[in-house]
Design a protein around this motif. Sequence first.
Motif, PDB file in Angstrom:
ATOM      1  N   GLY A 264     -28.555   2.845 -19.642  1.00 17.67           N
ATOM      2  CA  GLY A 264     -29.544   3.714 -19.035  1.00 17.67           C
ATOM      3  C   GLY A 264     -28.971   4.602 -17.956  1.00 17.67           C
ATOM      4  O   GLY A 264     -27.965   5.275 -18.154  1.00 17.67           O
ATOM      5  N   VAL A 265     -29.591   4.579 -16.777  1.00 19.30           N
ATOM      6  CA  VAL A 265     -29.266   5.499 -15.699  1.00 19.30           C
ATOM      7  C   VAL A 265     -28.737   4.739 -14.494  1.00 19.30           C
ATOM      8  O   VAL A 265     -29.288   3.703 -14.113  1.00 19.30           O
ATOM      9  N   ARG A 266     -27.666   5.248 -13.918  1.00 19.48           N
ATOM     10  CA  ARG A 266     -27.125   4.682 -12.679  1.00 19.48           C
ATOM     11  C   ARG A 266     -27.689   5.454 -11.494  1.00 19.48           C
ATOM     12  O   ARG A 266     -27.737   6.693 -11.500  1.00 19.48           O
ATOM     13  N   ILE A 267     -28.118   4.739 -10.459  1.00 22.78           N
ATOM     14  CA  ILE A 267     -28.572   5.369  -9.212  1.00 22.78           C
ATOM     15  C   ILE A 267     -27.396   5.365  -8.250  1.00 22.78           C
ATOM     16  O   ILE A 267     -26.839   4.313  -7.935  1.00 22.78           O
ATOM     17  N   GLN A 268     -27.017   6.552  -7.763  1.00 23.09           N
ATOM     18  CA  GLN A 268     -25.838   6.661  -6.915  1.00 23.09           C
ATOM     19  C   GLN A 268     -26.190   7.329  -5.587  1.00 23.09           C
ATOM     20  O   GLN A 268     -27.071   8.194  -5.521  1.00 23.09           O
ATOM     21  N   LEU A 269     -25.495   6.916  -4.550  1.00 21.03           N
ATOM     22  CA  LEU A 269     -25.733   7.424  -3.203  1.00 21.03           C
ATOM     23  C   LEU A 269     -24.505   8.164  -2.687  1.00 21.03           C
ATOM     24  O   LEU A 269     -23.397   7.613  -2.671  1.00 21.03           O
ATOM     25  N   GLN A 270     -24.731   9.409  -2.286  1.00 19.16           N
ATOM     26  CA  GLN A 270     -23.720  10.174  -1.561  1.00 19.16           C
ATOM     27  C   GLN A 270     -24.153  10.200  -0.096  1.00 19.16           C
ATOM     28  O   GLN A 270     -25.193  10.768   0.248  1.00 19.16           O
TER      29      GLN A 270
ATOM     30  N   LEU B 288     -18.939   7.551  -4.869  1.00 18.02           N
ATOM     31  CA  LEU B 288     -20.332   7.295  -4.534  1.00 18.02           C
ATOM     32  C   LEU B 288     -20.657   5.805  -4.687  1.00 18.02           C
ATOM     33  O   LEU B 288     -19.988   5.080  -5.412  1.00 18.02           O
ATOM     34  N   THR B 289     -21.697   5.376  -3.999  1.00 18.82           N
ATOM     35  CA  THR B 289     -22.118   3.976  -4.012  1.00 18.82           C
ATOM     36  C   THR B 289     -23.199   3.765  -5.069  1.00 18.82           C
ATOM     37  O   THR B 289     -24.180   4.507  -5.113  1.00 18.82           O
ATOM     38  N   THR B 290     -23.015   2.756  -5.914  1.00 12.79           N
ATOM     39  CA  THR B 290     -24.035   2.409  -6.899  1.00 12.79           C
ATOM     40  C   THR B 290     -25.111   1.549  -6.250  1.00 12.79           C
ATOM     41  O   THR B 290     -24.825   0.489  -5.701  1.00 12.79           O
ATOM     42  N   LEU B 291     -26.364   2.022  -6.319  1.00  6.36           N
ATOM     43  CA  LEU B 291     -27.488   1.280  -5.749  1.00  6.36           C
ATOM     44  C   LEU B 291     -28.223   0.439  -6.786  1.00  6.36           C
ATOM     45  O   LEU B 291     -29.019  -0.429  -6.426  1.00  6.36           O
ATOM     46  N   GLY B 292     -27.965   0.714  -8.048  1.00  2.00           N
ATOM     47  CA  GLY B 292     -28.643  -0.017  -9.104  1.00  2.00           C
ATOM     48  C   GLY B 292     -28.728   0.818 -10.368  1.00  2.00           C
ATOM     49  O   GLY B 292     -28.096   1.877 -10.471  1.00  2.00           O
ATOM     50  N   PHE B 293     -29.527   0.339 -11.307  1.00  2.00           N
ATOM     51  CA  PHE B 293     -29.671   1.002 -12.600  1.00  2.00           C
ATOM     52  C   PHE B 293     -31.136   1.025 -12.994  1.00  2.00           C
ATOM     53  O   PHE B 293     -31.945   0.239 -12.497  1.00  2.00           O
ATOM     54  N   VAL B 294     -31.458   1.932 -13.899  1.00  2.00           N
ATOM     55  CA  VAL B 294     -32.803   1.984 -14.479  1.00  2.00           C
ATOM     56  C   VAL B 294     -32.653   2.028 -15.991  1.00  2.00           C
ATOM     57  O   VAL B 294     -32.048   2.961 -16.524  1.00  2.00           O
ATOM     58  N   HIS B 295     -33.208   1.016 -16.654  1.00  2.00           N
ATOM     59  CA  HIS B 295     -33.171   0.992 -18.119  1.00  2.00           C
ATOM     60  C   HIS B 295     -34.590   1.209 -18.636  1.00  2.00           C
ATOM     61  O   HIS B 295     -35.507   0.498 -18.263  1.00  2.00           O
ATOM     62  N   THR B 296     -34.755   2.243 -19.457  1.00  2.00           N
ATOM     63  CA  THR B 296     -36.059   2.581 -20.014  1.00  2.00           C
ATOM     64  C   THR B 296     -36.039   2.343 -21.518  1.00  2.00           C
ATOM     65  O   THR B 296     -35.140   2.794 -22.221  1.00  2.00           O
TER      66      THR B 296
END
Length: 289
Positions: A134-140, A278-286
């Motif tokens: 799915g999608v990775r949530i990343q923080l800059q 960038l820092t990975t904060l989590g993922f979203v799987h739909t």
Amino acid sequence: MLFRWDWLRPVLTAPVVPTLGPVHPHALTVDLFEATLVAAATERHFLPYDKDRRWGTEKQEAVLLNDVVHHPNHTLIPTLLTRGRGAVKVFAYGHRGDILDQATELAAKLATVHGSASARVVRPLGPETPHPRGVRIQLQDFTVRHCPASVGPVRHLDDWSAQIRGTFTTFAQTMAADGFVFLDRQMKAKRCGPVLVAVLEGRVVGAIGPLEIRSDPTGVAQLMPQYFAVCPEARGQGLGRHLWRAAMHWGETHGAAYQLLQTKVGGASDHLCRAEGLTTLGFVHTSAV
């Protein structure tokens, strides 16, 4: 209905809020979740910090208040998207083994009730998730690392000649799947911030934008998400990295504290952001129902 934070907080494995999407961990509070319920009670109401406010005057997704499931070890929050033929999404928070089955059953039922064309289950997952999809949530985070200016062939679109600017629409049509036709319309109507473009051989071959900064739920300045793409025939020359670094430099120099990004796991943007630290904060799987 009020959420109990002692029930909800332990199952928030990733900072994802229904109708709002990813948020900075410092903004992840029970008040933010409850604000989505208040907004749902007011027809098509935008919250002040909703990123979708940039693109319209009416919110097209709202929480289905009466169908929220909230228990000590799991929470299901369904939303209804009214755009097009409609869609139901159920955000599934919890660690119990049957949570996806419960969310799927609820999504299917609500899609029938509301006559929606599709139903999906949205599962936020923690950064430690093995083999994520799915999608990775990343923080800059602009407060911890400097973002130097790009040295590549990247400038604001308005800084190029009229002839080169005229090629942006062709680029947008080529990259329609990445949302650039919509962005082109917004730019022509002067409804968005500046766009950075990469130029080769007298034409636009890559772009990132619009560049805009708005306050998050806590009042901190956030660089908003951008459309970002490079034409297939121009890839492999570092243009994506030049565009990315130029956008991050813009954000830092214009006072943003951070930016949140969503990248398809394993995709080109995902690899770029990972390489940029960038820092990975989590993922979203739909998943479709």
